[in-house]
Scaffold this active site. Structure first.
Site, PDB file in Angstrom:
ATOM      1  N   TYR A 141       0.843  -1.208   0.000  1.00  0.00           N
ATOM      2  CA  TYR A 141       0.000   0.000   0.000  1.00  0.00           C
ATOM      3  C   TYR A 141       0.878   1.259   0.000  1.00  0.00           C
ATOM      4  O   TYR A 141       0.698   2.165  -0.816  1.00  0.00           O
ATOM      5  CB  TYR A 141      -0.893  -0.047   1.240  1.00  0.00           C
ATOM      6  N   LYS A 145       1.374   4.117  -2.843  1.00  0.00           N
ATOM      7  CA  LYS A 145       1.079   5.539  -2.598  1.00  0.00           C
ATOM      8  C   LYS A 145       2.307   6.398  -2.932  1.00  0.00           C
ATOM      9  O   LYS A 145       2.175   7.480  -3.491  1.00  0.00           O
ATOM     10  CB  LYS A 145       0.648   5.754  -1.141  1.00  0.00           C
TER      11      LYS A 145
END
Ligand code: NAD
Length: 317
Positions: A141, A145
């Protein structure tokens, strides 16, 4: 006239952000979309359409047909869920952003895309983490990002796409349930307190994380998106800070109203994720560039949630 597309509108952030956009514009100007067809019932105040953001053709056709001027792209696989299926999380988080940026380039659309404190990692300075510093995320994740931030800046620099982004801390709201993040405990704990049940926390009692109450997150998002272009000097993503607390401190905050509320600690795999993230964030660039100021501290948030969640519980059954 502005026309706004919200992608991933049915989640924790989207449910409240879409309402705020409708309050600011109108139900005709805002279209909520989500892969979750059942979310239709949430959006009686604006248009809703089922959309899988990975269906490039469907998204491309919708954007061409509706002539949107702004896209809020919120669909993502979050930190804890992402670790269960890393390749899928990478594919969804990256491919969808690239599709949205490309459409924005072609049609001159303004874009909002959220980043996260998950872009930081074990070698990042943990206290008052600066805007620019070592970033070595170790979750898929966080990696997605961080890469997404670079793509946002790239599209701004190369193609002039007006893309804006915030590195949200853990978001806490009472109007929807969280979507599989490492800070979810700080939402779940209020539900347990109100139900009169003990709470088992998946993080240890002294784990400090940056957090933000949802009204502050909505305000920050709308403030950034409505700031004059020349004030938006960071086109990767802005550090954003509201408060920072540990599970022990949120428990103590709730004890003021529910003195018998019990907590125990059973750290699981999410502890390692939390340990790799900052304790607190320096958001002075956001404050200087476009006037960001938060309103809620821990006790103010607790008071507001405990006052409003009991009546709101019926929405979750
Ligand atoms: N909640 C937080 O604490 C937090 C913190 C930092 C950043 N963010 C970011 O904010 C954004 C929204 O987060 P959230 O908490 O609302 O997440 P969430 O999981 O609650 O909501 C995500 C929504 O996206 C939808 N979705 C998933 N796959 C989709 C697809 N293929 N097509 C269309 N829709 C799809 C889901 O159905 C869900 O409604 C994400 O980008 C997230 O990374 C959230």
């Amino acid at each position: 006239m502005e026309k706004i597309l919200v992608i991933g509108a049915a989640g924790q952030l989207g449910s409240e952000l879409t309402q705020a956009l409708v309050d600011r514009y109108s139900g005709e100007q805002v279209m909520a979309t989500d892969i979750n067809a059942a979310a239709n019932s949430k959006f009686d105040f604006c248009r809703f359409q089922v959309l899988d953001v990975m269906d490039k053709k469907a998204l491309t056709d919708l954007v061409a047909k509706e002539k949107f001027t702004q896209i809020y792209h919120l669909a993502a696989i979050l930190s804890a869920t992402g670790e269960k299926n890393p390749h899928f999380a990478w594919a969804l988080n990256m491919e969808s952003l690239l599709t949205v940026l490309e459409l924005a380039k072609i049609h001159g659309i303004k874009v909002y895309w959220p980043s996260s404190i998950a872009v930081f990692g074990p070698n990042t300075p943990m206290q008052n983490t600066p805007q620019h510093c070592v970033m070595d995320p170790n979750t898929v994740y966080g990696i997605s990002k961080q890469a997404g931030e670079r793509w946002c800046e790239y599209y701004f620099q190369k193609y002039g796409v007006d893309v804006r982004s915030l590195r949200y801390p853990g978001l806490i709201g009472y109007k929807s349930l969280p979507g599989g993040g490492t800070t979810d405990y700080a939402v779940d704990i209020y539900h347990k307190a109100i139900a009169g049940e003990a709470f088992e926390c998946f993080l240890s009692e002294k784990t400090y994380l940056p957090m933000m109450y949802m009204p502050d997150a909505i305000k920050a998002t709308l403030d950034l998106m409505h700031a004059p272009k020349e004030q938006v000097k960071i086109r990767s993503s802005y550090n954003l800070s509201g408060m920072s607390f540990s599970p022990k401190e949120i428990h103590e905050s709730i004890l003021r109203k529910y003195p018998d509320f019990k907590i125990s600690y059973q750290p699981d795999f999410r502890q390692a994720i939390a340990d790799s993230w900052p304790d607190s964030i320096d958001d002075s660039a956001a404050r200087a560039d476009w006037g960001w100021a938060h309103q809620y501290d821990l006790d103010a948030m607790t008071d507001d949630i405990l006052a409003n969640l009991p009546a709101y519980m019926k929405h979750f059954v």
